[in-house]
Design a protein around this motif. Sequence first.
Motif, PDB file in Angstrom:
ATOM      1  N   ALA A  18       0.662  -1.050  -0.621  1.00  0.00           N
ATOM      2  CA  ALA A  18      -0.257   0.208  -0.470  1.00  0.00           C
ATOM      3  C   ALA A  18       0.718   1.392  -0.521  1.00  0.00           C
ATOM      4  CB  ALA A  18      -1.036   0.055   1.160  1.00  0.00           C
ATOM      5  N   SER A  20       0.643   5.416   1.196  1.00  0.00           N
ATOM      6  CA  SER A  20      -0.936   6.467   2.301  1.00  0.00           C
ATOM      7  C   SER A  20       0.560   7.236   2.302  1.00  0.00           C
ATOM      8  CB  SER A  20      -0.357   5.147   3.806  1.00  0.00           C
ATOM      9  OG  SER A  20      -0.371   6.444   5.040  1.00  0.00           O
ATOM     10  N   CYS A  23       0.366   8.526   6.023  1.00  0.00           N
ATOM     11  CA  CYS A  23       1.378   7.302   6.723  1.00  0.00           C
ATOM     12  C   CYS A  23       3.384   7.984   6.313  1.00  0.00           C
ATOM     13  CB  CYS A  23       2.086   6.655   6.374  1.00  0.00           C
ATOM     14  SG  CYS A  23       0.377   5.120   7.020  1.00  0.00           S
ATOM     15  N   PRO A  79      -3.241   1.805   6.236  1.00  0.00           N
ATOM     16  CA  PRO A  79      -3.836   1.081   4.903  1.00  0.00           C
ATOM     17  C   PRO A  79      -5.030   0.666   4.549  1.00  0.00           C
ATOM     18  CG  PRO A  79      -2.003   2.275   3.928  1.00  0.00           C
ATOM     19  CD  PRO A  79      -2.015   2.243   5.551  1.00  0.00           C
ATOM     20  N   TYR A  83      -4.383   2.580  -2.369  1.00  0.00           N
ATOM     21  CA  TYR A  83      -4.148   3.550  -3.069  1.00  0.00           C
ATOM     22  C   TYR A  83      -5.017   4.318  -2.523  1.00  0.00           C
ATOM     23  CZ  TYR A  83      -1.315   0.455  -5.918  1.00  0.00           C
ATOM     24  OH  TYR A  83       0.691  -0.478  -5.999  1.00  0.00           O
ATOM     25  N   PRO A  84      -4.999   4.817  -1.044  1.00  0.00           N
ATOM     26  CA  PRO A  84      -6.515   5.602  -0.306  1.00  0.00           C
ATOM     27  C   PRO A  84      -5.156   7.161  -0.585  1.00  0.00           C
ATOM     28  CG  PRO A  84      -4.399   5.227   1.637  1.00  0.00           C
ATOM     29  CD  PRO A  84      -4.500   4.087   0.411  1.00  0.00           C
ATOM     30  N   GLU A  89      -7.869   9.355   4.078  1.00  0.00           N
ATOM     31  CA  GLU A  89      -7.162   8.577   5.901  1.00  0.00           C
ATOM     32  C   GLU A  89      -7.452   9.451   6.109  1.00  0.00           C
ATOM     33  OE1 GLU A  89      -2.795   6.157   5.234  1.00  0.00           O
ATOM     34  OE2 GLU A  89      -3.190   7.914   3.299  1.00  0.00           O
ATOM     35  N   MET A 214       5.167  -1.409   3.888  1.00  0.00           N
ATOM     36  CA  MET A 214       4.500  -0.411   2.530  1.00  0.00           C
ATOM     37  C   MET A 214       6.239   0.609   2.665  1.00  0.00           C
ATOM     38  SD  MET A 214       1.180   1.501   4.246  1.00  0.00           S
ATOM     39  CE  MET A 214       2.554   2.217   6.139  1.00  0.00           C
ATOM     40  N   THR A 234       1.877  -4.680  10.392  1.00  0.00           N
ATOM     41  CA  THR A 234       2.864  -3.298   9.115  1.00  0.00           C
ATOM     42  C   THR A 234       4.297  -3.381   9.250  1.00  0.00           C
ATOM     43  OG1 THR A 234       0.886  -2.531   9.322  1.00  0.00           O
ATOM     44  CG2 THR A 234       2.756  -1.349   7.463  1.00  0.00           C
TER      45      THR A 234
END
Length: 329
Positions: A18, A20, A23, A79, A83-84, A89, A214, A234
């Motif tokens: 992902a 973010s 992030c 996330p 691909y938010p 977010e 990520m 994560t």
Amino acid sequence: MPLNLHLGTDDLTRCRFAISPLCQTHEALRLLRRPARHGYHRAWLRRTRRTVAGLDLAPLWLFIPRAGGYTPDFLGAPPEEPYPSFEDELARMRATDPALAHAEMARSLACTPGLADSPQGRAALDDPAGTVRRLADLTERAWHALLAPDWPRHRAVLEADIAHRSRQTADGGLDALLTGLHPGIHWADDTLTLRMYGELAQAQGADGRGVLLMPSVFVWPDVVSGFARPWQPTVIYPARGMGRFHAAPVPPPPDALARLLGVGRAAVLAGLIAPASTTELARRHALAPSSVSAHLSVLREAGLVESRRQGYYVLYRRTGLGDALVDRG
């Protein structure tokens, strides 16, 4: 002591990537707080120094310990989508359960002796919902000031990393992927080991949901993991190519490559260490934009580069074949 993530069959089949922006924003803020990590990012730090000075980020600094330690997970939660958008977010951050926010903020404040009992610490913990709103507002300001203007390039670097590692997985399976993430990550006997990880007290172990991978432009030299429940396990690792993301010097193309493609075309291909636009490449190589565009057209037809639109920009990056040609020189 290392952090060990024992991955069962469900975890292995549910590993995913992902990107973010939330992030990335908080990793950039952590970088600003920890000078020992500046390394590759000095050019970015110089360019943003005046912008940072104009932002009153004191309430955020309260939860980003300067000497290391725990930062609340809800500030940059893993996330749920690959691909938010930053807006989605941020909305999720604003909706953080106040009880969860209180627990994570208390853990963060405890990393600095006396901070939880300070007036600022007590005020934050007495009104967790209000504190979440204020932190979200500041995060939004930091995003627009520090990352949003360059986000197409940031995202392109992260996507290029994921594309490279997806090719690794296709060629060599999950073993090739997990052993190549970072020198500080070891994979053996169904266990992913983060050798240099220290925040273990409430680290989340693998639980069948898979591990979220990520890439990050700002996390170097660290690898970040250990999200506590309810967040998905994560691993945030330095993206491939991030070391030269802000670098100005352009490496000369290998002689053999220049003889094969011509000096200008070889220089453009070799200079695509990170995704870039035609305008950026023209400035970097002191070439006319029309010349760069012609070179890119030929390189794309040959399968050595590919393009992707990011907002108002079209960014070019090397394909796997282009990488192999440059690496062989």
